[in-house]
Design a protein around this motif. Structure first.
Motif, PDB file in Angstrom:
ATOM      1  N   UNK A 212      53.815 -20.216  56.486  1.00 39.56           N
ATOM      2  CA  UNK A 212      55.011 -20.999  56.851  1.00 39.56           C
ATOM      3  C   UNK A 212      55.382 -22.037  55.805  1.00 39.56           C
ATOM      4  N   UNK A 213      54.892 -21.844  54.574  1.00 46.25           N
ATOM      5  CA  UNK A 213      55.133 -22.841  53.520  1.00 46.25           C
ATOM      6  C   UNK A 213      56.551 -22.733  52.957  1.00 46.25           C
ATOM      7  N   UNK A 214      57.182 -23.889  52.788  1.00 50.60           N
ATOM      8  CA  UNK A 214      58.517 -23.946  52.181  1.00 50.60           C
ATOM      9  C   UNK A 214      58.532 -25.128  51.209  1.00 50.60           C
ATOM     10  N   UNK A 215      59.104 -24.907  50.036  1.00 51.52           N
ATOM     11  CA  UNK A 215      59.195 -26.011  49.066  1.00 51.52           C
ATOM     12  C   UNK A 215      60.310 -26.962  49.496  1.00 51.52           C
ATOM     13  N   UNK A 216      59.981 -28.242  49.593  1.00 56.68           N
ATOM     14  CA  UNK A 216      60.991 -29.250  49.979  1.00 56.68           C
ATOM     15  C   UNK A 216      60.814 -30.467  49.099  1.00 56.68           C
ATOM     16  N   UNK A 217      61.872 -30.808  48.375  1.00 60.06           N
ATOM     17  CA  UNK A 217      61.831 -31.970  47.483  1.00 60.06           C
ATOM     18  C   UNK A 217      60.626 -31.899  46.553  1.00 60.06           C
ATOM     19  N   UNK A 218      60.361 -30.696  46.022  1.00 59.78           N
ATOM     20  CA  UNK A 218      59.266 -30.527  45.081  1.00 59.78           C
ATOM     21  C   UNK A 218      57.888 -30.513  45.726  1.00 59.78           C
ATOM     22  N   UNK A 219      57.838 -30.611  47.053  1.00 56.72           N
ATOM     23  CA  UNK A 219      56.540 -30.585  47.740  1.00 56.72           C
ATOM     24  C   UNK A 219      56.471 -29.369  48.664  1.00 56.72           C
ATOM     25  N   UNK A 220      55.244 -28.915  48.944  1.00 55.92           N
ATOM     26  CA  UNK A 220      55.095 -27.811  49.886  1.00 55.92           C
ATOM     27  C   UNK A 220      55.027 -28.378  51.297  1.00 55.92           C
ATOM     28  N   UNK A 221      56.003 -27.981  52.130  1.00 48.88           N
ATOM     29  CA  UNK A 221      55.953 -28.349  53.543  1.00 48.88           C
ATOM     30  C   UNK A 221      55.622 -27.088  54.338  1.00 48.88           C
ATOM     31  N   UNK A 222      55.112 -27.259  55.536  1.00 48.50           N
ATOM     32  CA  UNK A 222      54.800 -26.117  56.407  1.00 48.50           C
ATOM     33  C   UNK A 222      55.847 -26.126  57.512  1.00 48.50           C
ATOM     34  N   UNK A 223      56.907 -25.314  57.355  1.00 49.89           N
ATOM     35  CA  UNK A 223      58.057 -25.431  58.255  1.00 49.89           C
ATOM     36  C   UNK A 223      58.088 -24.344  59.328  1.00 49.89           C
ATOM     37  N   UNK A 224      57.090 -23.473  59.343  1.00 46.11           N
ATOM     38  CA  UNK A 224      56.991 -22.465  60.410  1.00 46.11           C
ATOM     39  C   UNK A 224      55.508 -22.222  60.672  1.00 46.11           C
ATOM     40  N   UNK A 225      55.204 -21.760  61.904  1.00 43.01           N
ATOM     41  CA  UNK A 225      53.808 -21.432  62.224  1.00 43.01           C
ATOM     42  C   UNK A 225      53.517 -20.057  61.637  1.00 43.01           C
ATOM     43  N   UNK A 226      53.310 -20.033  60.323  1.00 45.24           N
ATOM     44  CA  UNK A 226      53.146 -18.756  59.627  1.00 45.24           C
ATOM     45  C   UNK A 226      51.713 -18.250  59.645  1.00 45.24           C
ATOM     46  N   UNK A 227      51.523 -17.162  58.935  1.00 41.06           N
ATOM     47  CA  UNK A 227      50.225 -16.483  58.909  1.00 41.06           C
ATOM     48  C   UNK A 227      49.850 -16.243  57.451  1.00 41.06           C
ATOM     49  N   UNK A 228      48.663 -15.711  57.214  1.00 45.19           N
ATOM     50  CA  UNK A 228      48.362 -15.242  55.864  1.00 45.19           C
ATOM     51  C   UNK A 228      48.401 -13.723  55.865  1.00 45.19           C
ATOM     52  N   UNK A 229      49.534 -13.185  55.509  1.00 46.35           N
ATOM     53  CA  UNK A 229      49.737 -11.736  55.463  1.00 46.35           C
ATOM     54  C   UNK A 229      50.074 -11.318  54.038  1.00 46.35           C
ATOM     55  N   UNK A 230      49.573 -12.067  53.029  1.00 46.60           N
ATOM     56  CA  UNK A 230      49.910 -11.736  51.643  1.00 46.60           C
ATOM     57  C   UNK A 230      49.148 -10.491  51.171  1.00 46.60           C
ATOM     58  N   UNK A 231      49.761  -9.771  50.269  1.00 45.56           N
ATOM     59  CA  UNK A 231      49.118  -8.637  49.602  1.00 45.56           C
ATOM     60  C   UNK A 231      48.497  -9.166  48.309  1.00 45.56           C
ATOM     61  N   UNK A 232      47.331  -8.673  47.938  1.00 40.56           N
ATOM     62  CA  UNK A 232      46.747  -9.125  46.677  1.00 40.56           C
ATOM     63  C   UNK A 232      47.424  -8.426  45.491  1.00 40.56           C
TER      64      UNK A 232
END
Ligand SMILES: Cc1ncc(COP(=O)(O)O)c(C=O)c1O
Length: 370
Positions: A212-232
């Motif tokens: 749920x990470x989103x860049x805001x004003x140069x900082x990483x904010x967590x703006x959604x209850x996201x998951x870790x579903x990244x592919x390597x």
């Protein structure tokens, strides 16, 4: 043993993967971005977000479309259970629809029958499945769904390379989900992706796959209850060459399916899948007559050096869905019959013509001699 499925991995694919491992930059990186571009380029539309499995693709697509508790989602009764498990995991209800007995996929008629008795606004989405790669009739399904204000998700986990009315599958959906599991035509081991046209929707999917990470004003904010579903990145590297070879690979799959259709035509006790020019044939599933013992056929094929298996599941007959929804056993007769009598035969790009002959001849003689 003639394998049911076999990944198409070259030494160069392995070397691409090893190069990432040697670099030490293992997580989502340039190879994931390259894979996303390659998939969107191959399909010819939309933007792609790679994720860690086909199930993760379905889960994030439904989350991004806002499906949650209190919602109901139409799902074909014959599919791999992941299609409906994600609906349940989000606290929504699964409304099952019967499928066509010859194509094995959802039809507008099956949808309309399932919608009867539901309030107009209760059913928020449909997940149409391109089962074994057969392109579901998406123009008609999407028209019916959108007429009722429903979101349209295409479970194209088996269908990379399939075309519907001249365009790649997924083009008629709000979100199309693909799997890169080794049983699929392109593999990253585990992996998947969501392909969408709406740039805002793909951004939501990208945020949800990454906590749920989103860049805001140069900082990483967590703006959604996201998951870790990244592919390597090394998984993505494994698939790049497969995509480059994918056009001829799909042509070979179509050729193999046509050979089965020719060799098995007219075999008493055997129904063949309906062909479609756009089908990419992830799997070739035939249906045995009720009088034939599928398990015995599978065992005898195995004894002859041929791997075979059942196809997909009739969801209302599985423990979880039966306990929760209590459907009558005959509620979805086509799905039940395909679950009981479907038989998947070997199909992959490494399969030789003489092996197809051997499979077809062995199956015919098993059936004809009881
Ligand atoms: C129709 C369908 N949907 C979803 C999935 C789930 O994909 P994955 O195994 O990559 O999570 C599969 C995989 O078999 C599938 O066949």
């Amino acid at each position: 043993m003639i394998r049911l499925a076999a990944p198409d991995i070259s030494e160069q694919d392995i070397e691409r993967c090893a190069a990432v491992l040697r670099s030490g930059m293992l997580v989502q990186g340039p190879n994931v971005a390259a894979l996303e571009d390659a998939i969107a380029g191959f399909a010819g539309f939309g933007t792609c977000a790679a994720v860690s499995s086909g199930t993760a693709a379905l889960h994030t697509a439904l989350m991004a479309l806002g499906i949650g508790p209190g919602d109901a989602v139409l799902v074909p009764a014959f599919t791999f259970p992941a299609t409906a498990n994600v609906v349940e995991a989000l606290g929504a209800r699964t409304v099952l629809c019967d499928v066509d007995p010859g194509t094995y996929v959802l039809t507008p008629e099956g949808m309309a029958a399932a919608l009867q008795g539901h309030r107009e606004d209760a059913v928020r989405a449909v997940i149409a499945v391109d089962e074994f790669g057969y392109p579901a009739p998406m123009t008609a399904i999407a028209a019916l769904a959108r007429g009722r204000g429903m979101a349209v998700i295409e479970d194209a986990c088996c269908a990379l390379g399939s075309m519907h009315e001249g365009v790649h599958v997924g083009a008629h959906a709000d979100a199309a989900c693909f799997s890169f599991h080794p049983r699929k035509a392109v593999t990253t081991g585990e992996g998947g992706c969501v392909l969408v046209r709406d740039p805002e929707l793909v951004e939501r999917v990208r945020r949800l796959r990454n906590h749920g990470i989103e860049a805001r004003d140069g900082l990483a904010d967590f703006t959604a209850a996201g998951l870790n579903y990244r592919l390597t990145d090394f998984q993505a590297a494994l698939a790049l060459g497969q995509i480059e070879r994918f056009g001829p690979a799909v042509a070979r799959r179509r050729d193999l399916a046509a050979r089965y259709a020719y060799l098995l035509a007219g075999t008493p006790g055997l129904a063949l899948p309906e062909p479609d020019d756009g089908h990419s044939w992830q799997s070739y599933m035939v249906v045995l007559d009720d009088g034939l013992d599928r398990l015995a056929v599978i065992e005898e094929l195995r004894a002859a050096g041929i791997e075979a298996n059942l196809g997909a599941q009739a969801l209302h007959e599985l423990g979880y869905f039966a306990a929760k929804y209590g459907h009558e056993a005959d509620a979805f007769p086509n799905a039940s019959r395909l679950y009981r009598s479907g038989l998947v035969l070997p199909l992959h790009t490494g399969l030789r013509d003489d092996e197809v002959l051997h499979v077809a001849a062995t199956l015919k003689s098993l059936i004809e001699n009881g």
